[in-house]
Design a protein around this motif. Structure first.
Motif, PDB file in Angstrom:
ATOM      1  N   ALA A   1      -6.815   8.074  16.922  1.00 36.70           N
ATOM      2  CA  ALA A   1      -6.844   8.036  15.455  1.00 36.70           C
ATOM      3  C   ALA A   1      -5.911   6.941  14.949  1.00 36.70           C
ATOM      4  O   ALA A   1      -4.855   6.698  15.539  1.00 36.70           O
ATOM      5  CB  ALA A   1      -6.419   9.389  14.899  1.00 36.70           C
ATOM      6  N   THR A   2      -6.333   6.296  13.866  1.00 38.33           N
ATOM      7  CA  THR A   2      -5.482   5.266  13.260  1.00 38.33           C
ATOM      8  C   THR A   2      -5.434   5.493  11.747  1.00 38.33           C
ATOM      9  O   THR A   2      -6.415   5.955  11.157  1.00 38.33           O
ATOM     10  CB  THR A   2      -6.049   3.853  13.537  1.00 38.33           C
ATOM     11  OG1 THR A   2      -7.457   3.851  13.261  1.00 38.33           O
ATOM     12  CG2 THR A   2      -5.837   3.436  14.960  1.00 38.33           C
ATOM     13  N   ILE A   3      -4.290   5.164  11.159  1.00 45.44           N
ATOM     14  CA  ILE A   3      -4.159   5.215   9.698  1.00 45.44           C
ATOM     15  C   ILE A   3      -3.507   3.913   9.260  1.00 45.44           C
ATOM     16  O   ILE A   3      -2.495   3.502   9.839  1.00 45.44           O
ATOM     17  CB  ILE A   3      -3.270   6.394   9.226  1.00 45.44           C
ATOM     18  CG1 ILE A   3      -3.841   7.736   9.687  1.00 45.44           C
ATOM     19  CG2 ILE A   3      -3.120   6.382   7.698  1.00 45.44           C
ATOM     20  CD1 ILE A   3      -3.059   8.966   9.190  1.00 45.44           C
ATOM     21  N   GLY A   4      -4.096   3.284   8.248  1.00 46.79           N
ATOM     22  CA  GLY A   4      -3.459   2.090   7.691  1.00 46.79           C
ATOM     23  C   GLY A   4      -4.285   0.846   7.910  1.00 46.79           C
ATOM     24  O   GLY A   4      -5.398   0.893   8.444  1.00 46.79           O
ATOM     25  N   ASN A   5      -3.705  -0.270   7.506  1.00 50.14           N
ATOM     26  CA  ASN A   5      -4.436  -1.540   7.533  1.00 50.14           C
ATOM     27  C   ASN A   5      -3.542  -2.663   8.057  1.00 50.14           C
ATOM     28  O   ASN A   5      -2.321  -2.631   7.867  1.00 50.14           O
ATOM     29  CB  ASN A   5      -4.896  -1.898   6.116  1.00 50.14           C
ATOM     30  CG  ASN A   5      -5.911  -0.887   5.594  1.00 50.14           C
ATOM     31  OD1 ASN A   5      -6.958  -0.677   6.199  1.00 50.14           O
ATOM     32  ND2 ASN A   5      -5.572  -0.214   4.499  1.00 50.14           N
ATOM     33  N   GLY A   6      -4.169  -3.620   8.712  1.00 48.35           N
ATOM     34  CA  GLY A   6      -3.459  -4.825   9.162  1.00 48.35           C
ATOM     35  C   GLY A   6      -2.286  -4.489  10.071  1.00 48.35           C
ATOM     36  O   GLY A   6      -2.336  -3.536  10.852  1.00 48.35           O
ATOM     37  N   ASP A   7      -1.209  -5.263   9.921  1.00 48.95           N
ATOM     38  CA  ASP A   7      -0.052  -5.069  10.798  1.00 48.95           C
ATOM     39  C   ASP A   7       0.604  -3.715  10.580  1.00 48.95           C
ATOM     40  O   ASP A   7       1.288  -3.192  11.456  1.00 48.95           O
ATOM     41  CB  ASP A   7       1.000  -6.173  10.544  1.00 48.95           C
ATOM     42  CG  ASP A   7       0.485  -7.522  11.024  1.00 48.95           C
ATOM     43  OD1 ASP A   7      -0.504  -7.529  11.803  1.00 48.95           O
ATOM     44  OD2 ASP A   7       1.040  -8.554  10.591  1.00 48.95           O
ATOM     45  N   GLY A   8       0.373  -3.126   9.401  1.00 49.31           N
ATOM     46  CA  GLY A   8       0.989  -1.828   9.095  1.00 49.31           C
ATOM     47  C   GLY A   8       0.195  -0.652   9.666  1.00 49.31           C
ATOM     48  O   GLY A   8       0.571   0.505   9.462  1.00 49.31           O
TER      49      GLY A   8
END
Ligand SMILES: Nc1ncnc2c1ncn2[C@@H]1O[C@H](COP(=O)(O)OP(=O)(O)OP(=O)(O)O)[C@@H](O)[C@H]1O
Ligand SMILES: [Mg+2]
Length: 352
Positions: free
Chosen positions: A212-219
């Motif tokens: 699972a991932t949350i967020g965008n780009g480097d963040g």
């Protein structure tokens, strides 16, 4: 913030089927397959989501993503839509709410209509991954009018899945085949039951994880990977996370210990997985949140099985839902998990 949650409940999908389904399923035909409504959420899940988002202090409303959604959003536009609607008809059904939001200029959580539709189309998604050099099992897409000769280039065992489904719809223990005759029978069964192309993939049988991932780009934050422990399945079952494994063998009253989270990973394997996930999310243009299914090949390298940019979020830990499980393991409560997704969509849209 004024937030509207958009969702597809099982009851809502059944109503939709009763009203419009006759146009697709002419009465005399076989009834829809038993797993037809599998992607719909229960009212209990929706209540928990609404309660959790309210507890964050948002001014909240909840809407079934039915045919009247457009006028509801138009009459009382929220500042942000938290979208979790799976939809029912058509291969682009997950794109319905994001498309409406774009028409009405309302910001929403998650990926755009194109990304949602591509990720629900397993073959198109794998074509894109391959373009970007991201490893994924070899496959052939088979439509009804096609000769089966292209399948000769695949190695057995292979797995047959409807091309545009999720929630393990059409992925049963007997979807794995070891010879050409069973493959042909399974493909015919796919056309009959799911009225769509079948994707046939070589089976890779190493360890399986969902990330699972949350967020965008480097963040973007990669949550602790969940391992699917196939050894917990009944003896004789194929080591796959099938419909039976998800919905029949694993029940809240008799849970299977099928998940290990955080998965036990060596440092190099963890690094390989994280690199693959970052490349995948970026190549596909995924936004805010996602869950990617991966599996190790015979050389121990992770390959992408499929991508879920609208992952399930059943709140009850006994329901064994992977995204909330990974979030809990990272230390986030259910409301905090939803709050993080809302915050990154708000930030991306410049909403304070
Ligand atoms: N090529 C493959 N090699 C090995 N296992 C596979 C392969 N394809 C599918 N599987 C197994 O079947 C399971 C279900 O397949 P898949 O993830 O494609 O279905 P889905 O319905 O989209 O899943 P979800 O419920 O995550 O939306 C996988 O979790 C994996 O265990
Ligand atoms: Mg999957």
């Amino acid at each position: 913030m004024k937030v509207a949650v958009t969702y597809s409940t099982k009851e809502g999908l059944e109503k939709e089927f009763a009203e419009f389904g006759g146009r697709q399923f002419s009465g005399e035909d076989e009834p829809p397959p038993t797993d037809f409504f599998a992607e719909g959420d229960s009212s209990a899940t929706i209540d928990s989501v609404l309660q959790a988002i309210s507890s964050l202090g948002h001014d909240l409303r909840g809407y079934e993503a039915d045919a009247d959604l457009c006028s509801r959003l138009r009459c009382d536009p929220p500042q942000l839509v938290f979208n979790m609607a799976e939809g029912l008809f058509g291969a682009s059904r997950e794109s319905y709410v994001p498309t409406l939001c774009e028409k009405l200029c309302i910001p929403y959580t998650g990926s755009d209509p194109l990304v949602l539709a591509v990720c629900l189309n397993k073959a198109k998604c794998k074509e894109l991954l391959s373009f970007h050099g991201i490893a994924t099992p070899k496959f052939v897409l088979v439509s009804e009018e096609m000769s089966l000769s292209a399948l000769k280039k695949l190695r057995f065992p292979a797995i047959v899945k409807p091309n545009c489904e999720g929630s393990s719809k059409g992925v049963f223990n007997d979807s794995v085949v070891k010879d050409f005759e069973s493959l042909r029978a399974k493909i015919e069964n796919n056309f009959r039951q799911y009225s769509q192309a079948a994707i046939v993939e070589e089976l890779i049988l190493g360890r399986e994880f969902t990330v699972a991932t949350i967020g965008n780009g480097d963040g973007m934050e990669i949550l602790p990977p969940v391992e699917i422990c196939h050894s917990e399945l009944p003896s004789g079952a194929w080591p796959i996370y099938s419909y039976e494994a998800k919905w029949i063998w694993d029940r809240p009253e008799k849970p299977l210990k099928i998940f290990d989270c955080p998965a036990k990973l060596s440092k190099p394997l963890k690094a390989k997985i994280e690199k693959l996930i970052r490349r995948t999310v970026s190549a596909m243009g995924i936004r805010d949140w996602c869950r990617t299914d991966i599996r190790l090949d015979s050389e121990g390298n992770p390959q992408v099985i499929e991508i879920n940019p609208l992952p399930g979020i059943l709140p009850n830990p006994e329901d064994n839902s992977c995204f909330p499980k990974a979030a809990r393991s990272a230390g986030y409560s259910y409301p905090q998990m939803l709050g993080k997704i809302i915050d990154c969509a708000a930030r991306r849209n410049g909403i304070k």
